[in-house]
Design a protein around this motif. Structure first.
Motif, mmCIF file in Angstrom:
data_model
loop_
_atom_site.group_PDB
_atom_site.id
_atom_site.type_symbol
_atom_site.label_atom_id
_atom_site.label_comp_id
_atom_site.label_asym_id
_atom_site.label_seq_id
_atom_site.Cartn_x
_atom_site.Cartn_y
_atom_site.Cartn_z
ATOM 1 N N ILE A 656 0.577 -1.138 -0.100
ATOM 2 C CA ILE A 656 0.077 -0.110 -0.078
ATOM 3 C C ILE A 656 0.971 1.126 0.018
ATOM 4 C CG2 ILE A 656 -1.940 1.184 1.430
ATOM 5 C CD1 ILE A 656 -2.634 -1.321 2.539
ATOM 6 N N VAL A 657 0.737 2.237 -1.030
ATOM 7 C CA VAL A 657 1.354 3.457 -0.951
ATOM 8 C C VAL A 657 0.361 4.492 -0.830
ATOM 9 C CG1 VAL A 657 2.667 5.050 -2.367
ATOM 10 C CG2 VAL A 657 3.138 2.396 -2.758
ATOM 11 N N SER A 658 0.400 4.984 0.223
ATOM 12 C CA SER A 658 -0.575 6.107 0.556
ATOM 13 C C SER A 658 0.226 7.695 0.831
ATOM 14 C CB SER A 658 -1.039 5.923 1.705
ATOM 15 O OG SER A 658 -0.450 5.591 2.743
ATOM 16 N N ILE A 659 -0.343 8.709 0.488
ATOM 17 C CA ILE A 659 -0.370 9.933 0.664
ATOM 18 C C ILE A 659 -0.777 10.285 1.935
ATOM 19 C CG2 ILE A 659 -0.117 12.111 -0.175
ATOM 20 C CD1 ILE A 659 1.362 10.364 -2.067
ATOM 21 N N GLU A 660 -0.020 10.398 2.820
ATOM 22 C CA GLU A 660 -0.410 10.739 4.160
ATOM 23 C C GLU A 660 -0.830 12.169 4.537
ATOM 24 O OE1 GLU A 660 0.021 8.507 7.477
ATOM 25 O OE2 GLU A 660 -0.801 7.576 5.752
ATOM 26 N N GLN A 661 -0.023 13.116 3.649
ATOM 27 C CA GLN A 661 -0.473 14.569 3.605
ATOM 28 C C GLN A 661 0.024 15.263 2.544
ATOM 29 O OE1 GLN A 661 -0.045 17.248 7.351
ATOM 30 N NE2 GLN A 661 1.710 18.246 6.128
ATOM 31 N N ALA A 662 -0.700 16.037 1.956
ATOM 32 C CA ALA A 662 -0.433 16.843 0.517
ATOM 33 C C ALA A 662 -1.254 18.088 0.700
ATOM 34 C CB ALA A 662 -0.807 15.940 -0.627
ATOM 35 N N VAL A 663 -0.586 19.197 0.264
ATOM 36 C CA VAL A 663 -1.254 20.409 0.250
ATOM 37 C C VAL A 663 -2.287 20.576 -0.791
ATOM 38 C CG1 VAL A 663 0.129 21.605 1.914
ATOM 39 C CG2 VAL A 663 0.561 21.792 -0.609
ATOM 40 N N ASP A 664 -3.511 21.307 -0.846
ATOM 41 C CA ASP A 664 -4.368 21.348 -1.882
ATOM 42 C C ASP A 664 -3.811 23.020 -2.500
ATOM 43 O OD1 ASP A 664 -5.787 23.115 -0.095
ATOM 44 O OD2 ASP A 664 -7.190 21.680 0.089
ATOM 45 N N GLU A 665 -4.667 23.456 -3.411
ATOM 46 C CA GLU A 665 -4.630 24.616 -3.974
ATOM 47 C C GLU A 665 -4.804 26.031 -3.314
ATOM 48 O OE1 GLU A 665 -6.627 24.922 -7.740
ATOM 49 O OE2 GLU A 665 -5.421 23.344 -8.815
ATOM 50 N N GLU A 702 4.942 19.050 10.273
ATOM 51 C CA GLU A 702 4.915 17.958 11.027
ATOM 52 C C GLU A 702 3.693 18.139 11.918
ATOM 53 O OE1 GLU A 702 9.693 16.638 10.770
ATOM 54 O OE2 GLU A 702 8.873 17.407 12.691
ATOM 55 N N ALA A 703 3.839 19.275 12.581
ATOM 56 C CA ALA A 703 2.872 19.694 13.704
ATOM 57 C C ALA A 703 1.148 19.449 12.983
ATOM 58 C CB ALA A 703 2.782 20.975 14.109
ATOM 59 N N THR A 704 0.993 19.868 11.604
ATOM 60 C CA THR A 704 -0.160 19.735 11.109
ATOM 61 C C THR A 704 -0.456 18.240 10.798
ATOM 62 O OG1 THR A 704 0.187 21.717 9.784
ATOM 63 C CG2 THR A 704 -1.294 20.047 8.920
ATOM 64 N N LEU A 705 0.666 17.412 10.534
ATOM 65 C CA LEU A 705 0.294 16.000 10.194
ATOM 66 C C LEU A 705 -0.111 15.493 11.661
ATOM 67 C CD1 LEU A 705 0.581 13.679 8.232
ATOM 68 C CD2 LEU A 705 2.961 13.532 8.959
ATOM 69 N N LEU A 706 0.556 15.711 12.890
ATOM 70 C CA LEU A 706 0.243 15.161 13.863
ATOM 71 C C LEU A 706 -1.195 15.432 14.486
ATOM 72 C CD1 LEU A 706 3.286 16.009 16.158
ATOM 73 C CD2 LEU A 706 2.602 13.787 15.214
ATOM 74 N N THR A 707 -1.952 16.743 13.901
ATOM 75 C CA THR A 707 -3.343 17.021 14.495
ATOM 76 C C THR A 707 -4.220 15.866 13.463
ATOM 77 O OG1 THR A 707 -3.448 18.611 12.277
ATOM 78 C CG2 THR A 707 -2.746 19.138 14.532
ATOM 79 N N LYS A 708 -3.599 15.235 12.541
ATOM 80 C CA LYS A 708 -4.675 14.347 11.708
ATOM 81 C C LYS A 708 -4.456 12.953 12.194
ATOM 82 C CE LYS A 708 -3.769 17.081 7.561
ATOM 83 N NZ LYS A 708 -3.157 17.235 6.123
ATOM 84 N N GLY A 709 -3.613 12.634 13.254
ATOM 85 C CA GLY A 709 -3.269 11.613 13.536
ATOM 86 C C GLY A 709 -2.367 10.741 12.826
ATOM 87 N N LEU A 710 -1.333 10.310 13.442
ATOM 88 C CA LEU A 710 0.017 9.876 12.659
ATOM 89 C C LEU A 710 0.376 8.475 13.280
ATOM 90 C CD1 LEU A 710 2.233 10.082 10.680
ATOM 91 C CD2 LEU A 710 3.638 10.771 12.518
ATOM 92 N N ALA A 711 0.033 7.428 12.443
ATOM 93 C CA ALA A 711 0.309 6.137 12.920
ATOM 94 C C ALA A 711 1.740 5.805 12.896
ATOM 95 C CB ALA A 711 -0.281 5.222 11.874
ATOM 96 N N SER A 712 2.162 5.006 13.820
ATOM 97 C CA SER A 712 3.721 4.969 13.766
ATOM 98 C C SER A 712 4.445 4.152 12.627
ATOM 99 C CB SER A 712 3.979 3.699 14.934
ATOM 100 O OG SER A 712 3.506 2.267 14.878
ATOM 101 N N CYS A 713 5.524 4.086 12.253
ATOM 102 C CA CYS A 713 6.267 3.503 11.252
ATOM 103 C C CYS A 713 7.352 2.647 11.796
ATOM 104 C CB CYS A 713 6.575 4.346 10.353
ATOM 105 S SG CYS A 713 7.853 5.608 10.712
ATOM 106 N N THR A 714 7.986 1.857 10.801
ATOM 107 C CA THR A 714 9.101 1.067 11.206
ATOM 108 C C THR A 714 10.360 1.760 10.826
ATOM 109 O OG1 THR A 714 8.037 -0.998 10.510
ATOM 110 C CG2 THR A 714 10.123 -1.502 11.147
ATOM 111 N N VAL A 715 10.413 2.293 9.610
ATOM 112 C CA VAL A 715 11.460 3.154 9.151
ATOM 113 C C VAL A 715 11.093 4.411 8.719
ATOM 114 C CG1 VAL A 715 13.107 3.132 7.289
ATOM 115 C CG2 VAL A 715 12.343 1.215 8.144
ATOM 116 N N LEU A 716 11.838 5.506 9.214
ATOM 117 C CA LEU A 716 11.286 6.955 8.838
ATOM 118 C C LEU A 716 12.656 7.584 8.148
ATOM 119 C CD1 LEU A 716 10.033 9.808 9.608
ATOM 120 C CD2 LEU A 716 11.465 9.927 11.418
ATOM 121 N N LYS A 717 12.214 8.048 6.859
ATOM 122 C CA LYS A 717 13.134 8.891 6.165
ATOM 123 C C LYS A 717 13.180 10.221 6.589
ATOM 124 C CE LYS A 717 13.166 11.726 3.420
ATOM 125 N NZ LYS A 717 13.710 13.016 3.419
#
Length: 793
Positions: A656-665, A702-717
């Motif tokens: 599964i490849v998903s876009i966790e956050q992307a800005v709109d116009e 990152e703060a904006t992403l946290l407000t949406k609820g961020l699941a944990s990950c195994t590897v972080l780039k």
């Protein structure tokens, strides 16, 4: 066993010893003791009965190769490279003619080679004497200053850096190539960093030759188009500078790329021309061979005496010596002696691609040519001979070509018949032209014009041949074991029959049914292996100061997130020269999704280069104004453009490849368009593991992403190459990765990764991998287990 075979085996053993020493670390004193014992044993066997001395002698050469490698990689205590990482003043002498490349109408890029003599570290009161060479890259404005010249004594101030390339599998090791030239460190900066202490007033043949070559190039450019002049300069003196990229691609696709650098083919052509003239004019064998040797030496000097030219000239001279001695049958031994001598002088040459290709191709001509001509005896003699040359040379270096280039030109056989004769005529006319131009410029110009017309014909023919469907086919890298099997089969087909093995023809005639069943079984095995699901692999490619992440799914579908890109005024195309070769090395022939987190040069600069080399089906772009790199991508070839949005996802082979956050116009209008804050965040999930790729996302994102609820990950780039403004403590707490990857350039000017970021990762006991220190980082997972393999251990 005769002397020819002994020399061949000795050379092979010496090369194997070098290779073995490079793979594993050995105790030098122990090797020295073993070498002494083998020397004594060999001498004793030779005195008693030389026929029983073969294995001790071969073993001695093997150990000698290991010893030579150890000596070659030792860094002297007084080498300038030991000061890497420090700000220093270095005093020394320029030992090569500076290489000057135009940037624009005013700026020029200059590359110097400095022989270091004294160094004064910042804060030190006294200078220390040092050895070794350093490469200096700087710029100057033509109107206000001029570069230093060969032989000048200079002092240069700045931060000394280690040599560092792109550490990826299948990549040509440019650092090793520089070290073979005695270059152990580098320095970059502006013209103010360099000061001339004393100018050189003496005579230098290098300067005379460089000035003569510049006059020739100027003369070419006055009477023919710039691209034609660049091509003629390449075929006469070597180098791709000024040649249109499409022309280079066409030459590569038709298997004629070697013509653009002076090689054994050029030397053989010169020798063949002199020999033909000698026969026609009845000069006599000794005079003809002597004249050919003199011309070869002069041509090598004209071409700058670069290492590949020296190797080609040496092989040509040894061949001429064999003719004088009427010992053409000694050609294999002569080739082995040449290779052995060069490896003794510089053991690291074994890992040089030019050395591998030149000696491999020559060995193919020596060992395979005559048998290949016999295999093609049904064809006309002129056609069989031409095809045999190409086939013999290509077969002998196929594993090397597969490892470095992953492609084979099927059209090269036609190109060698149709185009190569025209190119050879261009070389002959060009050489005649530069000689005549020196004495009678008008007559030389006429020859140059004729050469230009022929070059136009060559470009037209190569373009037509390169456009033939499937003219360039993909071949996978087969590694060491595969190469051993390949050369064993090749030798068997060409008559090597160890243990009384039957030949292929005899085998098919005697056991036709068994051979058919074996062939079918082999095809089924390969097909099953190709179709059987492989583990997911996630590659963090070393692209210097940038990001490029490759995801290969269990059935070989590919997703590329960012493509890297060179910063500053460099014309180096990371996409075409680093990322695309990496993808091909791992069997990626098409990209299903290319995701650009944002349009900055260090993330999207290589996109056009990748798309020009590998088919891209879909491109996911953030909803921002297209940056120049993105525009270059869209102009390269038609692609399906998909705007990225939060929550977007697609499934590839259960990955599964998903876009966790992307800005709109609407968000773009409120923010600074095109900044790091528009970076898309990508998650790759497979089974129990996930990879979070954050681009250059800063703390606010990152703060904006946290407000949406961020699941944990195994590897972080890690975001923004490990800068202080990313990877905050709350973000790390939510992501809770076990591994972190930082993609940053060695010695970058931004100070990435920042110590504060590293401290935050260390405090959470996260295992950190860095591309600037460990090269490419590859994670492999079957959905349950997770393995990591850095390129540099």
């Amino acid at each position: 066993m005769d002397l020819n075979n002994i020399i061949l085996f000795a050379c092979a053993a010496f090369a194997a010893g070098i290779w073995q020493a490079a793979l594993y670390s050995w105790h030098f004193p122990t090797l020295a003791i073993v070498a002494v014992l083998l020397l004594i044993t060999s001498l004793w066997r030779i005195i008693r009965n030389y026929q029983h001395s073969f294995w001790p002698v071969i073993s001695l050469f093997f150990v000698a190769g290991m010893l030579c490698y150890h000596q070659a990689v030792i860094v002297r205590a007084d080498d300038i490279g030991n000061y890497a990482g420090q700000t220093v003043n270095i005093e020394g002498t320029l030992v090569a003619v500076p290489e000057i490349t135009p940037i624009d109408e005013q700026k020029r890029r200059v590359r110097y080679l400095l022989k270091a003599e004294k160094v004064t570290p910042a804060g030190a009161k006294a200078a220390c004497y040092v050895t070794g060479n350093i490469r200096i890259n700087t710029q100057y404005k033509e109107e206000t200053s001029k570069p230093a010249a060969y032989g000048d004594k200079i002092i240069v101030t700045g931060k000394l850096l280690e040599l560092h390339g792109y550490n990826n599998p299948g990549q040509i090791d440019m650092v090793a190539a520089l070290k073979r030239q005695g270059i152990t460190a580098r320095m970059s900066g502006q013209e103010q960093m360099l000061q001339v202490l004393t100018t050189y007033k003496g005579y230098s043949w290098q300067v005379v030759l460089a000035n003569w070559r510049d006059r020739m190039i100027t003369g070419l450019q006055q009477v023919m188009p710039v691209n034609d002049a660049a091509i003629l300069t390449a075929v006469l003196f070597g180098g791709y500078q000024g040649i249109n990229k499409d022309v280079i691609s066409d030459f590569a696709a038709t298997g004629l790329i070697h013509i653009l650098s002076v090689s054994g083919a050029h030397i053989a052509l010169v020798v063949g021309l002199i020999t033909w003239l000698g026969r026609r004019l009845r000069w006599g064998s000794l005079f003809t061979v002597t004249l050919a040797a003199v011309v070869v030496i002069l041509y090598a000097c004209m071409s700058g005496l670069t290492p590949p030219v020296i190797r080609s000239a040496l092989m040509g001279l040894i061949s001429l010596l064999a003719v004088i001695l009427e010992r053409e049958s000694y050609a294999p031994a002569a080739l082995a002696v040449t290779a052995l001598a060069m490896l003794i002088y510089q053991p690291l040459l074994l890992f040089d691609i030019s050395f591998q290709l030149s000696f491999g191709a020559t060995a193919g001509l020596v060992f395979l040519y005559q048998q290949t001509v016999e295999y093609l005896s049904n064809y006309p003699a002129w056609l069989a001979g031409t095809l045999a040359v190409t086939l013999s040379a290509q077969l002998s270096v196929l594993p090397v070509i597969a490892w470095y280039f992953n492609s084979f030109s099927l059209i090269s056989f036609a190109a060698n018949i149709i185009v190569l004769p025209v190119i050879e005529l261009v070389i002959i006319l060009g050489l005649a032209g530069v000689i005549i131009y020196t004495m009678v410029p008008v007559a030389g110009n006429i020859i140059f014009v004729i050469s230009s017309l022929l070059i136009g014909l060559v470009m037209m023919l190569t373009e037509l041949l390169a456009a033939v469907p499937y003219s360039l086919v993909y071949i996978p890298a087969i590694g060491i074991i595969g190469s051993v099997v390949y050369y064993f089969v090749l030798a068997w087909v060409y008559g090597w029959r160890p243990f009384k093995l039957p030949g292929p023809g005899q085998l098919i005639r005697q056991w036709p049914r068994s051979c058919s069943m074996a062939a079918v079984l082999l095809i089924i095995t390969v097909a099953v292996y190709a179709l059987y699901p492989q583990p997911l692999t996630v590659h963090f490619i070393d692209v210097g100061q940038g990001d490029a992440t490759l995801i290969i799914t269990p059935h070989g579908q590919a997703v590329l997130v960012d493509t890297g890109g060179t910063m500053g005024e460099s014309d180096f195309d990371i996409g075409a020269r680093v990322v695309a070769p990496y993808l091909k090395h791992y069997g990626v022939r098409a990209i299903d999704y290319l995701i650009l987190t944002h349009g900055h040069q260090d993330h999207a600069g290589g996109a056009a280069g990748v798309a020009s080399a590998i088919r891209v089906a879909n491109v996911l772009l953030p909803q921002e104004k297209y940056s120049p790199p993105v525009q270059a991508l869209l102009h390269t070839r038609p692609v399906a453009v998909i705007p990225a949005y939060t929550g977007q996802r697609f499934l590839l082979d259960e990955v599964i490849v998903s876009i966790e956050q992307a800005v709109d116009e609407s968000e773009i209008i409120l923010r600074a368009a095109g900044g790091n804050e528009v970076s898309s965040v990508v998650r790759v999930s497979y089974g129990q593991h996930s990879f979070l790729l954050t681009g250059d996302l800063p703390a606010q994102g990152e703060a904006t992403l946290l407000t949406k609820g961020l699941a944990s990950c195994t590897v972080l780039k890690v975001g923004h190459h490990g800068s202080r403004t990313s990877t905050t403590e709350p973000f790390l707490q939510a992501a809770a990765p076990k591994f972190a990857v930082i993609s940053a350039g060695y010695g970058n000017q931004f100070g990435h990764p920042h110590p504060e970021t590293l401290n935050r990762l260390a405090a959470r006991e996260i295992v950190v991998y860095r591309t600037d220190k460990q090269g490419a980082i590859v994670f492999t997972s079957d959905g349950k287990q997770l393995k990591v393999e850095p390129y540099i251990k």
